[in-house]
Scaffold this motif. Structure first.
Motif, PDB file in Angstrom:
ATOM      1  N   SER A 150       0.842  -1.286  -0.119  1.00 40.63           N
ATOM      2  CA  SER A 150      -0.129   0.142  -0.029  1.00 40.63           C
ATOM      3  C   SER A 150       0.876   1.118  -0.050  1.00 40.63           C
ATOM      4  O   SER A 150       0.537   2.154  -0.780  1.00 40.63           O
ATOM      5  CB  SER A 150      -1.022  -0.073   1.304  1.00 40.63           C
ATOM      6  N   ALA A 151       2.018   1.417   0.751  1.00 41.12           N
ATOM      7  CA  ALA A 151       2.789   2.673   0.816  1.00 41.12           C
ATOM      8  C   ALA A 151       3.461   2.769  -0.569  1.00 41.12           C
ATOM      9  O   ALA A 151       3.880   3.992  -0.801  1.00 41.12           O
ATOM     10  CB  ALA A 151       3.785   2.361   1.830  1.00 41.12           C
ATOM     11  N   MET A 152       3.612   1.968  -1.293  1.00 43.06           N
ATOM     12  CA  MET A 152       4.369   1.867  -2.635  1.00 43.06           C
ATOM     13  C   MET A 152       3.175   2.662  -3.627  1.00 43.06           C
ATOM     14  O   MET A 152       3.640   3.206  -4.645  1.00 43.06           O
ATOM     15  CB  MET A 152       4.848   0.772  -3.252  1.00 43.06           C
ATOM     16  N   GLU A 153       2.020   2.222  -3.254  1.00 43.08           N
ATOM     17  CA  GLU A 153       0.702   2.441  -4.350  1.00 43.08           C
ATOM     18  C   GLU A 153       0.323   3.768  -3.994  1.00 43.08           C
ATOM     19  O   GLU A 153      -0.289   4.235  -5.139  1.00 43.08           O
ATOM     20  CB  GLU A 153      -0.177   1.234  -4.189  1.00 43.08           C
ATOM     21  N   ARG A 154       0.107   4.378  -2.930  1.00 40.48           N
ATOM     22  CA  ARG A 154      -0.521   5.529  -2.475  1.00 40.48           C
ATOM     23  C   ARG A 154       0.169   6.353  -1.534  1.00 40.48           C
ATOM     24  O   ARG A 154       0.975   5.434  -0.796  1.00 40.48           O
ATOM     25  CB  ARG A 154      -1.816   5.133  -2.424  1.00 40.48           C
ATOM     26  N   ASP A 155      -0.326   7.541  -1.208  1.00 44.40           N
ATOM     27  CA  ASP A 155       0.150   8.061   0.000  1.00 44.40           C
ATOM     28  C   ASP A 155      -0.752   7.556   1.330  1.00 44.40           C
ATOM     29  O   ASP A 155      -1.978   7.550   0.833  1.00 44.40           O
ATOM     30  CB  ASP A 155      -0.085   9.731  -0.220  1.00 44.40           C
ATOM     31  N   ILE A 156      -0.100   7.373   2.198  1.00 47.08           N
ATOM     32  CA  ILE A 156      -0.834   6.939   3.333  1.00 47.08           C
ATOM     33  C   ILE A 156      -0.823   8.008   4.330  1.00 47.08           C
ATOM     34  O   ILE A 156       0.265   8.564   4.568  1.00 47.08           O
ATOM     35  CB  ILE A 156      -0.380   5.606   3.849  1.00 47.08           C
ATOM     36  N   PRO A 157      -1.948   8.576   4.879  1.00 47.41           N
ATOM     37  CA  PRO A 157      -1.946   9.699   5.581  1.00 47.41           C
ATOM     38  C   PRO A 157      -1.368   9.518   7.146  1.00 47.41           C
ATOM     39  O   PRO A 157      -1.418   7.990   7.601  1.00 47.41           O
ATOM     40  CB  PRO A 157      -3.281   9.957   5.999  1.00 47.41           C
ATOM     41  N   ALA A 158      -0.911  10.259   7.731  1.00 46.61           N
ATOM     42  CA  ALA A 158      -0.241  10.021   8.990  1.00 46.61           C
ATOM     43  C   ALA A 158      -1.374   9.328  10.044  1.00 46.61           C
ATOM     44  O   ALA A 158      -2.328   9.894  10.118  1.00 46.61           O
ATOM     45  CB  ALA A 158       0.333  11.356   9.750  1.00 46.61           C
ATOM     46  N   ALA A 159      -0.793   8.472  11.055  1.00 54.55           N
ATOM     47  CA  ALA A 159      -1.658   8.001  11.758  1.00 54.55           C
ATOM     48  C   ALA A 159      -2.102   9.068  12.954  1.00 54.55           C
ATOM     49  O   ALA A 159      -1.138  10.209  12.990  1.00 54.55           O
ATOM     50  CB  ALA A 159      -1.242   6.823  13.003  1.00 54.55           C
ATOM     51  N   ARG A 160      -3.128   8.985  13.424  1.00 51.87           N
ATOM     52  CA  ARG A 160      -3.839  10.324  14.353  1.00 51.87           C
ATOM     53  C   ARG A 160      -2.774  10.853  15.140  1.00 51.87           C
ATOM     54  O   ARG A 160      -2.538  12.026  15.117  1.00 51.87           O
ATOM     55  CB  ARG A 160      -5.054   9.785  15.096  1.00 51.87           C
ATOM     56  N   GLY A 161      -1.963   9.974  15.950  1.00 45.39           N
ATOM     57  CA  GLY A 161      -1.002  10.677  16.989  1.00 45.39           C
ATOM     58  C   GLY A 161       0.187  11.227  15.950  1.00 45.39           C
ATOM     59  O   GLY A 161       0.667  12.225  16.630  1.00 45.39           O
ATOM     60  N   VAL A 162       0.457  10.727  15.120  1.00 42.50           N
ATOM     61  CA  VAL A 162       1.673  11.277  14.439  1.00 42.50           C
ATOM     62  C   VAL A 162       1.070  12.585  13.700  1.00 42.50           C
ATOM     63  O   VAL A 162       2.025  13.508  13.486  1.00 42.50           O
ATOM     64  CB  VAL A 162       2.130  10.105  13.229  1.00 42.50           C
ATOM     65  N   ALA A 163       0.057  12.500  13.037  1.00 37.50           N
ATOM     66  CA  ALA A 163      -0.415  13.695  12.592  1.00 37.50           C
ATOM     67  C   ALA A 163      -0.383  14.970  13.698  1.00 37.50           C
ATOM     68  O   ALA A 163      -0.158  16.250  13.257  1.00 37.50           O
ATOM     69  CB  ALA A 163      -1.774  13.540  12.248  1.00 37.50           C
ATOM     70  N   ARG A 164      -0.566  14.887  14.714  1.00 44.95           N
ATOM     71  CA  ARG A 164      -0.579  15.539  15.886  1.00 44.95           C
ATOM     72  C   ARG A 164       0.706  16.055  15.985  1.00 44.95           C
ATOM     73  O   ARG A 164       1.062  17.381  16.451  1.00 44.95           O
ATOM     74  CB  ARG A 164      -1.189  15.210  17.404  1.00 44.95           C
ATOM     75  N   THR A 165       1.727  15.039  15.936  1.00 44.79           N
ATOM     76  CA  THR A 165       3.264  15.525  15.927  1.00 44.79           C
ATOM     77  C   THR A 165       3.540  16.232  14.861  1.00 44.79           C
ATOM     78  O   THR A 165       4.227  17.370  14.851  1.00 44.79           O
ATOM     79  CB  THR A 165       4.053  14.291  16.068  1.00 44.79           C
ATOM     80  N   VAL A 166       3.048  16.094  13.746  1.00 46.80           N
ATOM     81  CA  VAL A 166       3.339  17.000  12.461  1.00 46.80           C
ATOM     82  C   VAL A 166       2.879  18.408  12.720  1.00 46.80           C
ATOM     83  O   VAL A 166       3.523  19.382  12.414  1.00 46.80           O
ATOM     84  CB  VAL A 166       2.544  16.340  11.214  1.00 46.80           C
ATOM     85  N   THR A 167       1.926  18.454  13.276  1.00 46.87           N
ATOM     86  CA  THR A 167       1.187  19.859  13.625  1.00 46.87           C
ATOM     87  C   THR A 167       1.909  20.527  14.635  1.00 46.87           C
ATOM     88  O   THR A 167       2.320  21.650  14.502  1.00 46.87           O
ATOM     89  CB  THR A 167      -0.351  19.807  13.878  1.00 46.87           C
ATOM     90  N   ARG A 168       2.229  19.748  15.764  1.00 51.34           N
ATOM     91  CA  ARG A 168       3.003  20.499  16.764  1.00 51.34           C
ATOM     92  C   ARG A 168       4.455  20.906  16.550  1.00 51.34           C
ATOM     93  O   ARG A 168       5.028  22.063  17.016  1.00 51.34           O
ATOM     94  CB  ARG A 168       2.922  19.317  18.055  1.00 51.34           C
ATOM     95  N   LEU A 169       4.882  20.327  15.409  1.00 52.52           N
ATOM     96  CA  LEU A 169       6.514  20.738  15.504  1.00 52.52           C
ATOM     97  C   LEU A 169       6.532  21.441  13.910  1.00 52.52           C
ATOM     98  O   LEU A 169       7.443  21.799  13.593  1.00 52.52           O
ATOM     99  CB  LEU A 169       7.017  19.110  15.022  1.00 52.52           C
ATOM    100  N   ASP A 170       5.135  21.779  13.289  1.00 49.99           N
ATOM    101  CA  ASP A 170       5.308  22.473  12.071  1.00 49.99           C
ATOM    102  C   ASP A 170       6.105  21.697  11.036  1.00 49.99           C
ATOM    103  O   ASP A 170       6.978  22.448  10.692  1.00 49.99           O
ATOM    104  CB  ASP A 170       5.577  23.814  12.283  1.00 49.99           C
ATOM    105  N   ALA A 171       6.027  20.380  10.987  1.00 51.11           N
ATOM    106  CA  ALA A 171       6.934  19.643  10.115  1.00 51.11           C
ATOM    107  C   ALA A 171       6.803  19.848   8.527  1.00 51.11           C
ATOM    108  O   ALA A 171       5.661  20.352   8.163  1.00 51.11           O
ATOM    109  CB  ALA A 171       6.816  18.078  10.316  1.00 51.11           C
TER     110      ALA A 171
END
Length: 173
Positions: free
Chosen positions: A94-115
């Motif tokens: 699946s990860a080779m076939e399409r973009d997989i969104p960040a898991a919920r907790g990881v998405a929060r980290t993306v936002t908190r760190l302004d990744a």
């Protein structure tokens, strides 16, 4: 041009994410970026670095605890640096076939760190893997290596391009 120095920190249980971190470092070095690879549990001082790449294996939809702890411990410093995040985990194509969104907790980290970016790469689960669930997955014949090295190198190349562009002095015309 100033050479950029990047910390690539990772959290892993069975070594797959550590290998991804090394592949990222190889690509950055090939593009003229200094790269240090460290376990998130052992990475302490961020002051020598111009940027951070942080990645972790996903287990039951959550980042491996060393990487999650690194993000919490260094949150203040990380908000002042360019940060890229990656997850590894799906034990299928699946990860080779399409973009997989960040898991919920990881998405929060993306936002908190302004990744700058987050990507999910395929995972690897092979013989000798630690943990009850990992052994059960292997018993069901669902292990294997689903990492796409070219996908990983391409992503790392984009990071190197962004960092080297940022390090170039402004041209006067």
């Amino acid at each position: 041009m100033t050479v950029q120095r990047v910390l690539i920190a990772y959290g892993t249980k069975n070594g797959s994410t550590a290998e991804i971190a090394e592949w990222i470092a190889e690509e950055l070095r090939e593009q003229g970026v200094e790269a240090d690879v460290r376990s998130a549990a052992n990475a302490r001082d961020l002051t020598p670095y111009d940027a951070v790449v942080l990645g972790a294996g996903l287990y039951a939809g959550r980042w491996q605890r060393d990487a999650a702890g690194f993000a919490r411990r260094h949150r203040q410093a990380l908000t002042h640096l360019p940060v890229w995040l990656f997850s590894s985990g799906p034990l299928d194509a699946s990860a080779m076939e399409r973009d997989i969104p960040a898991a919920r907790g990881v998405a929060r980290t993306v936002t908190r760190l302004d990744a700058r970016d987050h990507v999910t790469f395929g995972g690897r689960l092979g013989e000798g893997a630690q943990g009850f669930i990992a052994r059960q997955i292997l018993k069901q014949g669902k292990g294997g290596d689903f990492r796409d090295r070219e996908q990983i190198r391409t992503w790392a190349h984009g990071i190197a391009t962004e960092l080297t562009r940022a390090a170039e002095p402004a041209h006067r015309g």
